[in-house]
Design an enzyme around this catalytic site. Structure first.
Site, PDB file in Angstrom:
ATOM      1  N   GLY A  88      44.473  26.882  40.775  1.00 32.22           N
ATOM      2  CA  GLY A  88      44.992  25.906  39.829  1.00 32.22           C
ATOM      3  C   GLY A  88      44.390  26.090  38.441  1.00 32.22           C
ATOM      4  N   SER A 184      44.491  33.310  42.912  1.00 31.70           N
ATOM      5  CA  SER A 184      44.640  32.737  41.583  1.00 31.70           C
ATOM      6  C   SER A 184      43.289  32.248  41.038  1.00 31.70           C
ATOM      7  CB  SER A 184      45.685  31.616  41.617  1.00 31.70           C
ATOM      8  OG  SER A 184      46.089  31.267  40.323  1.00 31.70           O
ATOM      9  N   TYR A 185      43.177  30.960  40.679  1.00 27.22           N
ATOM     10  CA  TYR A 185      41.891  30.470  40.163  1.00 27.22           C
ATOM     11  C   TYR A 185      40.813  30.451  41.240  1.00 27.22           C
ATOM     12  CZ  TYR A 185      38.741  28.206  36.907  1.00 27.22           C
ATOM     13  OH  TYR A 185      37.671  27.948  36.078  1.00 27.22           O
ATOM     14  N   ASP A 386      53.939  39.670  39.989  1.00 34.21           N
ATOM     15  CA  ASP A 386      53.395  38.442  39.381  1.00 34.21           C
ATOM     16  C   ASP A 386      53.078  38.716  37.918  1.00 34.21           C
ATOM     17  OD1 ASP A 386      52.052  36.051  38.814  1.00 34.21           O
ATOM     18  OD2 ASP A 386      50.172  36.773  39.682  1.00 34.21           O
ATOM     19  N   HIS A 438      52.905  36.113  43.031  1.00 35.15           N
ATOM     20  CA  HIS A 438      51.576  35.507  42.909  1.00 35.15           C
ATOM     21  C   HIS A 438      51.017  35.078  44.260  1.00 35.15           C
ATOM     22  CE1 HIS A 438      48.444  33.607  40.504  1.00 35.15           C
ATOM     23  NE2 HIS A 438      48.600  32.477  41.162  1.00 35.15           N
TER      24      HIS A 438
END
Length: 469
Positions: A88, A184-185, A386, A438
């Site tokens: 996020g 991701s994060y 992505d 992603h």
């Protein structure tokens, strides 16, 4: 009649100690059974056990993290434990990891029922999904200001506290081979938590949390190199013009946390006038037909906050999750929000957390160097369609670790097709996943499962297609 001899003090201490262990076991067993999921609404029959519930990580602030454990299909006691974290920052591991990617179930479009994901990673391991930090999904804090002061450090500390207390509730997982995975994060969350675990284990004779390694996909790694690599991806994949590409490189200082207005204008122009209506998380697949009602995520491009619609290969899969997990019967089955501490709708991502994220480590490369030195098994993978945290960004970042190549770049196979490409370094394996966005396991579940199997086995990805029989 003579007076009876009193037992020595040591005897009483021994009895008290044994009784305390007995009652702790009873309490732990009680907590475990309280968290057992009998059956989720609309769930098909399964052979594995499931548990979910809360672990308090800060009594003073009233922070409690929500988890969902789906044990392995067959021989669960002999298989490792894998913690999955989404990023996020502020997005739910249950909405994404469990329900769209690696979990055992998928949610039907109506949000009324579930169906089996035959490529679930719980075919190979026990999966522990954690909604982190407090304020994400069903996780909560009784201190409202916590939602506006979250950051990397507190997230890592709370996640470590969660693991220690969770393993006290589930003692069968103490000392079990343990891995962390995410995307991701979580490129921040995963290595930061790994470092906290190593520090926690240092004074212990035997590791309490037996961390063996981690793997992260499309991972935010280094603001500077990620930024340059992202813009390079946009240009090389014909998403932006030559002029815009040159303008962004000229106006954006990727070493600063805040960019100039000219940089922001150039990025905004690219997104609003040149990208077109595409899914930026998967540039070659369809978008969700309806613009209304779709959750959003934000990515920070080195100080520029970019708002993007978040879709999946079923382009509207995120909305299915929001339908399902807001059902009261689902929450009751999962022991979620039983105390009524959450007074807002369950969402896949928390806008409050995303907008107010505090400390964010500029580069994870120093942490990678430390964890490589500790001998952990480290794999980094990247879906190659992505454009949000693209393969070029990851390669630019990892190249600056200056690792020694052990096995040169080669195509790897899943079934009879090329699954992607890989290169093996001393201390780290990098792999791409062909045709994945992603959320790699959502777009290419079979290839993702092959990658996961190879990671757990500590073996090279297959160098050739299997022979036909």
């Amino acid at each position: 009649m003579g007076r009876r001899k009193r037992a020595p003090i040591a005897f009483y201490l021994c009895v008290l100690f044994l009784l305390s262990i007995h009652f702790v076991k009873i309490a732990g067993s009680s907590d475990l059974e309280r968290d057992r999921i009998a059956r989720l609404p609309g769930q098909p029959p399964v052979t594995f056990s499931q548990f979910s519930g809360y672990v308090t990580v800060n009594e003073k602030k009233g922070r409690a993290l929500f988890y969902w454990l789906t044990e392995a299909v067959g021989n669960a006691a002999e298989k490792p434990l894998v913690l999955w974290l989404n990023g996020g920052p502020g997005c739910s591991s249950i909405a994404y990891g469990a329900s769209e990617e690696i979990g055992p179930f998928r949610i039907n479009r109506t949000g009324a029922s579930l169906f089996v994901n035959k490529y679930s990673w719980n075919n190979e391991a026990n999966l522990l999904f954690l909604e982190s930090p407090a304020g994400v999904g069903f996780s909560y804090s009784n201190t409202n200001s916590d939602l506006k002061t979250s950051g990397d450090e507190r997230t890592a500390v709370d996640a470590l506290t969660f693991l220690v207390r969770w393993m006290q509730r589930f003692p069968q997982y103490k000392h079990r081979d343990f891995y962390i995975a995410g995307e991701s994060y979580a490129g921040h969350y995963v290595p930061q938590l790994a470092k906290k675990i190593l520090d926690y284990n240092k004074p212990l004779a035997k590791p309490f949390i037996n961390l063996k390694g981690f793997l992260v996909g499309n991972a935010v790694t280094d603001n500077h190199y990620d930024g340059i690599g992202t813009v390079a991806y946009w240009w090389t994949h014909a998403m932006i013009s030559d002029k815009t590409y040159k303008t962004i490189l000229a106006q954006c200082n990727f070493t600063n946390t805040k960019n100039s207005d000219k940089c922001d204008d150039a990025v905004d122009y690219a997104m609003n006038h040149e990208f077109g209506d595409i899914d930026q998380y998967s540039i070659y697949t369809s978008t969700c037909g309806s613009a209304g009602g779709n959750a959003t995520r934000r990515l920070r491009l080195r100080g520029t906050v970019i708002r993007r619609r978040s879709y999946g290969y079923d382009p509207c899969t995120e909305s299915h999750a929001e339908k399902y997990y807001n059902r009261r019967d689902v929450q009751e089955a999962m022991h979620a929000n039983a105390s009524g501490s959450i007074r807002y709708k369950w969402t896949a991502c928390s806008d409050v957390l995303i907008k107010n994220w505090g400390d964010s480590q500029f580069s994870m490369l120093p942490t990678y160097r430390e964890l490589i030195g500790a001998g952990l098994r480290i794999w980094v993978f990247s879906g190659d369609t992505d454009s949000v945290v693209p393969v070029t960004a990851t390669r630019f970042s990892l190249n600056h670790l200056k690792l020694v190549v052990k096995v040169r770049w080669y195509p790897w196979y899943a079934g009879r097709e090329v699954g992607g490409w890989t290169e093996i370094y001393r201390g780290l394996t990098f792999a791409t996943v062909r045709g994945a966005g992603h959320e790699v396991p959502l777009f290419q579940p079979r290839r993702a499962l092959q990658l996961f199997k190879s990671f757990l086995a500590g073996s090279h990805l297959p160098k050739s297609r299997p022979h036909a029989h």
